[in-house]
Design a protein around this motif. Structure first.
Motif, PDB file in Angstrom:
ATOM      1  N   LEU A   5       0.847  -1.201   0.000  1.00 48.04           N
ATOM      2  CA  LEU A   5       0.000   0.000   0.000  1.00 48.04           C
ATOM      3  C   LEU A   5       0.880   1.248   0.000  1.00 48.04           C
ATOM      4  CD1 LEU A   5      -2.798  -1.022   2.556  1.00 48.04           C
ATOM      5  CD2 LEU A   5      -2.763  -1.388   0.093  1.00 48.04           C
ATOM      6  N   GLU A   6       2.086   1.090  -0.474  1.00 41.96           N
ATOM      7  CA  GLU A   6       3.045   2.186  -0.563  1.00 41.96           C
ATOM      8  C   GLU A   6       2.432   3.331  -1.378  1.00 41.96           C
ATOM      9  OE1 GLU A   6       6.353   2.689   1.334  1.00 41.96           O
ATOM     10  OE2 GLU A   6       6.204   0.575   0.729  1.00 41.96           O
ATOM     11  N   LYS A  31       2.278  -1.634   8.090  1.00 36.96           N
ATOM     12  CA  LYS A  31       3.364  -2.547   7.681  1.00 36.96           C
ATOM     13  C   LYS A  31       3.450  -2.665   6.167  1.00 36.96           C
ATOM     14  CE  LYS A  31       3.339  -5.571  11.640  1.00 36.96           C
ATOM     15  NZ  LYS A  31       2.544  -6.704  12.067  1.00 36.96           N
ATOM     16  N   ALA A  32       2.293  -2.512   5.507  1.00 38.69           N
ATOM     17  CA  ALA A  32       2.274  -2.604   4.036  1.00 38.69           C
ATOM     18  C   ALA A  32       2.664  -1.276   3.385  1.00 38.69           C
ATOM     19  CB  ALA A  32       0.892  -3.043   3.567  1.00 38.69           C
ATOM     20  N   GLY A  33       3.033  -0.296   4.215  1.00 37.93           N
ATOM     21  CA  GLY A  33       3.568   0.955   3.666  1.00 37.93           C
ATOM     22  C   GLY A  33       2.558   2.083   3.531  1.00 37.93           C
ATOM     23  N   ALA A  34       1.334   1.876   4.053  1.00 39.77           N
ATOM     24  CA  ALA A  34       0.289   2.891   3.897  1.00 39.77           C
ATOM     25  C   ALA A  34       0.527   4.098   4.811  1.00 39.77           C
ATOM     26  CB  ALA A  34      -1.072   2.287   4.221  1.00 39.77           C
ATOM     27  N   ALA A 233      -8.377  -6.940   6.292  1.00 32.20           N
ATOM     28  CA  ALA A 233      -8.642  -5.557   5.864  1.00 32.20           C
ATOM     29  C   ALA A 233      -7.579  -5.124   4.857  1.00 32.20           C
ATOM     30  CB  ALA A 233      -8.654  -4.625   7.069  1.00 32.20           C
ATOM     31  N   LEU A 234      -6.334  -5.508   5.111  1.00 31.01           N
ATOM     32  CA  LEU A 234      -5.245  -5.175   4.175  1.00 31.01           C
ATOM     33  C   LEU A 234      -5.550  -5.746   2.787  1.00 31.01           C
ATOM     34  CD1 LEU A 234      -2.376  -4.469   3.195  1.00 31.01           C
ATOM     35  CD2 LEU A 234      -1.522  -6.422   4.501  1.00 31.01           C
ATOM     36  N   PHE A 235      -5.972  -6.991   2.760  1.00 25.53           N
ATOM     37  CA  PHE A 235      -6.355  -7.614   1.483  1.00 25.53           C
ATOM     38  C   PHE A 235      -7.470  -6.810   0.798  1.00 25.53           C
ATOM     39  CE2 PHE A 235      -9.667 -10.545  -0.244  1.00 25.53           C
ATOM     40  CZ  PHE A 235      -9.056 -10.828  -1.461  1.00 25.53           C
ATOM     41  N   LEU A 236      -8.502  -6.470   1.583  1.00 25.04           N
ATOM     42  CA  LEU A 236      -9.633  -5.738   0.995  1.00 25.04           C
ATOM     43  C   LEU A 236      -9.235  -4.341   0.513  1.00 25.04           C
ATOM     44  CD1 LEU A 236     -12.561  -6.762   3.383  1.00 25.04           C
ATOM     45  CD2 LEU A 236     -12.352  -7.321   0.946  1.00 25.04           C
ATOM     46  N   LEU A 240      -5.511  -6.624  -4.796  1.00 26.02           N
ATOM     47  CA  LEU A 240      -5.826  -8.055  -4.904  1.00 26.02           C
ATOM     48  C   LEU A 240      -7.325  -8.298  -4.757  1.00 26.02           C
ATOM     49  CD1 LEU A 240      -2.970  -9.832  -2.900  1.00 26.02           C
ATOM     50  CD2 LEU A 240      -3.108  -9.352  -5.331  1.00 26.02           C
ATOM     51  N   ALA A 241      -8.013  -7.391  -4.081  1.00 27.10           N
ATOM     52  CA  ALA A 241      -9.460  -7.565  -3.853  1.00 27.10           C
ATOM     53  C   ALA A 241     -10.279  -6.738  -4.841  1.00 27.10           C
ATOM     54  CB  ALA A 241      -9.802  -7.176  -2.419  1.00 27.10           C
TER      55      ALA A 241
END
Ligand code: N5H
Length: 259
Positions: A5-6, A31-34, A233-236, A240-241
């Protein structure tokens, strides 16, 4: 396509403390960079939310008040967000409330005021926020809205009472909002989490029994964690979602399939 999510910005509504599901979601997204923006309800929550937000690996933290029972305040909060960041890529709505005395005994005893309050905070607030997001064209590059629901909106769960009725309303809102916002490439989904010890569950009668039954009966024979909800939630929120909207994903160790 990946889970990064950078370069993306998300609003998280409903962190109360480190046990909050909203906090689990925050950690996964961070953690995913958001980049994250937090809103809190009432001054009592501000210090906690600021401290938690500061503990994340973020360049700058934005923490704003937002009383979701007040349409003007919602508009002001999201206008502030727009002024600061221009657009957002997603929103996690993790807000619910019902009078404690109405989460016990017969649903029949729900008062009109208690019913309205539970619905206003736990259900209408999602629609109110979605409306402002669209009015301000805040998700102009498309986006993902995620809310939290619970099994008690699909079927009878002892003591859930007026919250169950409010969650049923929230679940229906997710579908109608998904339909309205789909043309703007905004997806709207719900996560139905299994019972987790959070501040809002604290002191609720019979909660331990619910946890025990879940451990015994759920296919995975265990409880779920804030982190597991966060990762869903990260997936959504991620690309990818991209084909999923109007959906409810159960993160409950499979419990809803039993019985
Ligand atoms: C079947 C159950 C147990 C019975 C029902 C629990 C319902 C809980 C949800 C609501 C949101 C709790 C609530 O509003 C409590 C408030 O009256 C008092 N608490 C507060 O004001 C605290 C300080 C703040 C932080 O809380 C809020 N909400 O603002 C359901 C459980 C097994 C699962 C569960 C706990 C579901 C859920 O919806 O949270």
């Amino acid at each position: 396509m990946n889970l990064s999510l950078e370069g993306k910005t998300y609003v998280i509504m409903g962190v109360a403390n480190k046990r909050s599901i909203a906090w689990g979601i925050s950690q996964s997204l961070s953690k995913a960079g958001a980049t994250l923006i937090f809103t809190y309800a009432g001054e009592r929550m501000e210090k906690n939310v600021r401290q938690l937000a500061d503990s994340l690996d973020q360049e700058e933290t934005m923490v704003l008040p937002c009383d979701i029972t007040d349409d003007n305040e919602i508009e002001k909060t999201f206008q502030d967000i727009k002024d600061k960041v221009g657009h957002i890529d997603g929103l996690a709505h993790c807000i619910a409330f019902a009078n404690k005395e109405e989460l016990d005994g017969d649903y029949l005893n729900t008062t009109r005021d208690g019913f309205m309050l539970a619905h206003s905070i736990s259900s209408y607030s999602l629609t109110a926020v979605a409306k402002v997001i669209r009015e301000l064209d805040l998700m102009k590059e498309g986006g993902s809205i995620v809310t939290m629901t619970y099994l008690g909106g699909e079927r009878i769960v002892k003591n859930y009472n007026v919250m169950g009725v409010a969650k049923a309303s929230l679940d229906a809102s997710v579908q109608y909002l998904a339909n309205d916002l789909g043309k703007d490439s905004i997806r709207v989904n719900a996560i139905s989490a299994g019972p987790i010890r959070t501040l809002s569950a604290k002191g609720i009668g019979g909660f331990n029994d619910v946890l025990q039954e879940m451990e015994e009966k759920a296919p995975l024979n265990r409880l779920v964690t804030q982190e597991e909800v966060g990762d869903t939630a990260l997936f959504l929120m991620s690309d990818l979602a991209r084909g999923i909207t109007g959906e409810t994903i159960h993160v409950d160790a499979g419990y809803n399939k039993v019985g």
